[in-house]
Design a protein around this motif. Structure first.
Motif, PDB file in Angstrom:
ATOM      1  N   GLU A   1       9.772   4.486  -2.624  1.00  0.00           N
ATOM      2  CA  GLU A   1       9.075   4.074  -2.314  1.00  0.00           C
ATOM      3  C   GLU A   1       7.577   3.105  -2.716  1.00  0.00           C
ATOM      4  O   GLU A   1       7.199   3.364  -3.938  1.00  0.00           O
ATOM      5  CB  GLU A   1       8.212   4.677  -1.504  1.00  0.00           C
ATOM      6  CG  GLU A   1       8.887   5.372  -0.776  1.00  0.00           C
ATOM      7  CD  GLU A   1       8.013   7.039   0.760  1.00  0.00           C
ATOM      8  OE1 GLU A   1       7.043   6.996   0.602  1.00  0.00           O
ATOM      9  OE2 GLU A   1       8.744   7.187   0.921  1.00  0.00           O
ATOM     10  N   LYS A   2       6.983   2.402  -1.878  1.00  0.00           N
ATOM     11  CA  LYS A   2       6.523   1.059  -2.927  1.00  0.00           C
ATOM     12  C   LYS A   2       4.914   1.813  -2.247  1.00  0.00           C
ATOM     13  O   LYS A   2       4.489   2.055  -1.792  1.00  0.00           O
ATOM     14  CB  LYS A   2       6.099  -0.775  -1.822  1.00  0.00           C
ATOM     15  CG  LYS A   2       6.878  -1.515  -3.521  1.00  0.00           C
ATOM     16  CD  LYS A   2       6.055  -2.597  -2.435  1.00  0.00           C
ATOM     17  CE  LYS A   2       7.108  -3.850  -3.110  1.00  0.00           C
ATOM     18  NZ  LYS A   2       6.857  -5.237  -3.222  1.00  0.00           N
ATOM     19  N   MET A   3       4.473   1.643  -3.786  1.00  0.00           N
ATOM     20  CA  MET A   3       3.028   2.750  -3.970  1.00  0.00           C
ATOM     21  C   MET A   3       1.927   1.759  -3.979  1.00  0.00           C
ATOM     22  O   MET A   3       1.769   0.483  -5.124  1.00  0.00           O
ATOM     23  CB  MET A   3       2.783   3.790  -3.975  1.00  0.00           C
ATOM     24  CG  MET A   3       3.939   4.847  -4.117  1.00  0.00           C
ATOM     25  SD  MET A   3       3.278   6.712  -4.834  1.00  0.00           S
ATOM     26  CE  MET A   3       4.179   6.377  -6.426  1.00  0.00           C
ATOM     27  N   ASP A   4       0.642   1.590  -4.332  1.00  0.00           N
ATOM     28  CA  ASP A   4      -0.736   0.900  -4.516  1.00  0.00           C
ATOM     29  C   ASP A   4      -1.005   1.642  -5.921  1.00  0.00           C
ATOM     30  O   ASP A   4      -0.520   3.045  -5.906  1.00  0.00           O
ATOM     31  CB  ASP A   4      -1.347   0.115  -3.239  1.00  0.00           C
ATOM     32  CG  ASP A   4      -2.560   1.683  -2.522  1.00  0.00           C
ATOM     33  OD1 ASP A   4      -2.507   2.780  -3.817  1.00  0.00           O
ATOM     34  OD2 ASP A   4      -2.958   1.105  -1.606  1.00  0.00           O
ATOM     35  N   VAL A   5      -1.404   0.859  -6.601  1.00  0.00           N
ATOM     36  CA  VAL A   5      -2.087   2.002  -7.369  1.00  0.00           C
ATOM     37  C   VAL A   5      -3.485   3.339  -7.432  1.00  0.00           C
ATOM     38  O   VAL A   5      -2.411   3.857  -7.857  1.00  0.00           O
ATOM     39  CB  VAL A   5      -3.133   0.528  -8.308  1.00  0.00           C
ATOM     40  CG1 VAL A   5      -3.412   1.483 -10.042  1.00  0.00           C
ATOM     41  CG2 VAL A   5      -1.940  -0.495  -9.005  1.00  0.00           C
ATOM     42  N   GLY A   6      -4.070   2.998  -6.148  1.00  0.00           N
ATOM     43  CA  GLY A   6      -4.426   3.699  -5.898  1.00  0.00           C
ATOM     44  C   GLY A   6      -3.441   5.259  -5.625  1.00  0.00           C
ATOM     45  O   GLY A   6      -4.190   6.259  -5.877  1.00  0.00           O
ATOM     46  N   ALA A   7      -2.359   4.965  -4.939  1.00  0.00           N
ATOM     47  CA  ALA A   7      -1.885   6.500  -4.421  1.00  0.00           C
ATOM     48  C   ALA A   7      -0.801   6.831  -5.708  1.00  0.00           C
ATOM     49  O   ALA A   7      -1.147   7.921  -6.003  1.00  0.00           O
ATOM     50  CB  ALA A   7      -0.088   5.645  -3.884  1.00  0.00           C
ATOM     51  N   MET A   8      -1.075   5.874  -6.953  1.00  0.00           N
ATOM     52  CA  MET A   8       0.211   6.485  -7.552  1.00  0.00           C
ATOM     53  C   MET A   8      -1.177   7.140  -8.966  1.00  0.00           C
ATOM     54  O   MET A   8      -0.933   8.674 -10.111  1.00  0.00           O
ATOM     55  CB  MET A   8       1.007   5.548  -9.269  1.00  0.00           C
ATOM     56  CG  MET A   8       1.925   4.368  -8.381  1.00  0.00           C
ATOM     57  SD  MET A   8       2.614   3.431  -9.348  1.00  0.00           S
ATOM     58  CE  MET A   8       1.389   1.995  -9.567  1.00  0.00           C
ATOM     59  N   ASN A   9      -1.996   6.873  -8.796  1.00  0.00           N
ATOM     60  CA  ASN A   9      -3.332   7.987  -9.624  1.00  0.00           C
ATOM     61  C   ASN A   9      -3.306   8.940  -9.164  1.00  0.00           C
ATOM     62  O   ASN A   9      -3.848   9.875  -9.746  1.00  0.00           O
ATOM     63  CB  ASN A   9      -4.468   6.691  -9.124  1.00  0.00           C
ATOM     64  CG  ASN A   9      -4.400   5.408 -10.334  1.00  0.00           C
ATOM     65  OD1 ASN A   9      -3.673   5.316 -11.436  1.00  0.00           O
ATOM     66  ND2 ASN A   9      -5.926   4.650  -9.978  1.00  0.00           N
ATOM     67  N   LYS A  10      -3.105   8.892  -7.653  1.00  0.00           N
ATOM     68  CA  LYS A  10      -3.474  10.017  -7.150  1.00  0.00           C
ATOM     69  C   LYS A  10      -2.723  11.344  -7.561  1.00  0.00           C
ATOM     70  O   LYS A  10      -2.774  12.435  -7.194  1.00  0.00           O
ATOM     71  CB  LYS A  10      -3.617   9.798  -5.944  1.00  0.00           C
ATOM     72  CG  LYS A  10      -4.696  10.007  -5.014  1.00  0.00           C
ATOM     73  CD  LYS A  10      -4.305   9.685  -3.244  1.00  0.00           C
ATOM     74  CE  LYS A  10      -5.641   9.436  -2.798  1.00  0.00           C
ATOM     75  NZ  LYS A  10      -5.837   8.996  -1.608  1.00  0.00           N
ATOM     76  N   LEU A  11      -0.947  10.826  -7.984  1.00  0.00           N
ATOM     77  CA  LEU A  11      -0.134  11.791  -8.048  1.00  0.00           C
ATOM     78  C   LEU A  11      -0.215  11.511  -9.797  1.00  0.00           C
ATOM     79  O   LEU A  11       0.941  11.882 -10.081  1.00  0.00           O
ATOM     80  CB  LEU A  11       1.734  11.161  -7.733  1.00  0.00           C
ATOM     81  CG  LEU A  11       1.698  10.579  -6.452  1.00  0.00           C
ATOM     82  CD1 LEU A  11       3.487  10.254  -6.066  1.00  0.00           C
ATOM     83  CD2 LEU A  11       1.647  12.679  -5.987  1.00  0.00           C
ATOM     84  N   GLY A  12      -1.480  11.496 -10.312  1.00  0.00           N
ATOM     85  CA  GLY A  12      -0.941  11.482 -11.546  1.00  0.00           C
ATOM     86  C   GLY A  12      -0.043  10.122 -12.522  1.00  0.00           C
ATOM     87  O   GLY A  12      -0.056  10.114 -13.924  1.00  0.00           O
ATOM     88  N   TRP A  13      -0.475   8.887 -11.735  1.00  0.00           N
ATOM     89  CA  TRP A  13       0.703   7.507 -12.137  1.00  0.00           C
ATOM     90  C   TRP A  13      -0.321   6.850 -13.057  1.00  0.00           C
ATOM     91  O   TRP A  13      -0.838   6.001 -11.681  1.00  0.00           O
ATOM     92  CB  TRP A  13       2.001   7.476 -11.672  1.00  0.00           C
ATOM     93  CG  TRP A  13       3.180   8.176 -11.562  1.00  0.00           C
ATOM     94  CD1 TRP A  13       2.885   9.143 -11.180  1.00  0.00           C
ATOM     95  CD2 TRP A  13       4.601   7.344 -11.379  1.00  0.00           C
ATOM     96  NE1 TRP A  13       4.395  10.142 -10.527  1.00  0.00           N
ATOM     97  CE2 TRP A  13       5.195   9.133 -10.813  1.00  0.00           C
ATOM     98  CE3 TRP A  13       4.906   6.349 -11.039  1.00  0.00           C
ATOM     99  CZ2 TRP A  13       6.381   8.722 -10.484  1.00  0.00           C
ATOM    100  CZ3 TRP A  13       6.263   6.353 -10.949  1.00  0.00           C
ATOM    101  CH2 TRP A  13       7.606   7.419 -10.501  1.00  0.00           C
ATOM    102  N   TYR A  14      -0.042   6.563 -14.311  1.00  0.00           N
ATOM    103  CA  TYR A  14      -1.573   5.828 -14.233  1.00  0.00           C
ATOM    104  C   TYR A  14      -0.823   4.145 -15.343  1.00  0.00           C
ATOM    105  O   TYR A  14      -0.380   3.807 -16.161  1.00  0.00           O
ATOM    106  CB  TYR A  14      -2.042   6.083 -15.559  1.00  0.00           C
ATOM    107  CG  TYR A  14      -3.200   6.839 -14.516  1.00  0.00           C
ATOM    108  CD1 TYR A  14      -4.386   6.767 -13.892  1.00  0.00           C
ATOM    109  CD2 TYR A  14      -2.424   8.237 -15.003  1.00  0.00           C
ATOM    110  CE1 TYR A  14      -4.836   8.029 -13.164  1.00  0.00           C
ATOM    111  CE2 TYR A  14      -3.298   9.545 -14.492  1.00  0.00           C
ATOM    112  CZ  TYR A  14      -4.429   9.279 -13.645  1.00  0.00           C
ATOM    113  OH  TYR A  14      -4.725  10.425 -13.136  1.00  0.00           O
ATOM    114  N   ARG A  15      -1.090   3.174 -14.337  1.00  0.00           N
ATOM    115  CA  ARG A  15      -0.422   1.365 -15.124  1.00  0.00           C
ATOM    116  C   ARG A  15      -1.672   1.854 -16.238  1.00  0.00           C
ATOM    117  O   ARG A  15      -2.445   2.103 -16.803  1.00  0.00           O
ATOM    118  CB  ARG A  15      -1.307   0.907 -14.007  1.00  0.00           C
ATOM    119  CG  ARG A  15       0.090   0.518 -13.027  1.00  0.00           C
ATOM    120  CD  ARG A  15      -0.570  -1.151 -12.587  1.00  0.00           C
ATOM    121  NE  ARG A  15      -0.158  -1.991 -12.757  1.00  0.00           N
ATOM    122  CZ  ARG A  15      -0.336  -2.953 -12.104  1.00  0.00           C
ATOM    123  NH1 ARG A  15      -0.816  -3.427 -10.814  1.00  0.00           N
ATOM    124  NH2 ARG A  15      -0.210  -4.382 -12.477  1.00  0.00           N
ATOM    125  N   ALA A  16      -0.964   1.112 -17.494  1.00  0.00           N
ATOM    126  CA  ALA A  16      -1.383   0.852 -18.901  1.00  0.00           C
ATOM    127  C   ALA A  16      -1.708  -0.986 -19.353  1.00  0.00           C
ATOM    128  O   ALA A  16      -1.604  -1.136 -17.819  1.00  0.00           O
ATOM    129  CB  ALA A  16       0.034   1.281 -20.049  1.00  0.00           C
TER     130      ALA A  16
END
Length: 68
Positions: free
Chosen positions: A53-68
């Motif tokens: 699913e498409k997720m925004d940066v905030g949703a990814m951060n909550k799951l522990g995924w961080y953009r570099a």
């Protein structure tokens, strides 16, 4: 076995995310990883079972995924 016709991208670059069909077995994912390592030594990718699913940066951060 992995359904190669369903793989979304085969020209793989370092750091890419590969989405394989959701019915792909773990063994098939491991075979794909081994083949990619053989074809492009040192190339690091993430292989996940789809669909994603498409997720925004905030949703990814909550799951522990961080953009570099």
């Amino acid at each position: 076995m992995i359904d190669l016709d369903a793989v979304q991208r085969l020209k793989v670059l370092d750091g890419e995310l590969l989405v394989v069909p959701e019915n792909t077995e773990q063994e098939g994912m491991e075979q794909l990883a081994e083949a990619l390592h053989f074809l492009t030594p040192g190339c690091k990718v993430i292989i996940v079972r789809g669909p994603l699913e498409k997720m925004d940066v905030g949703a990814m951060n909550k799951l522990g995924w961080y953009r570099a």
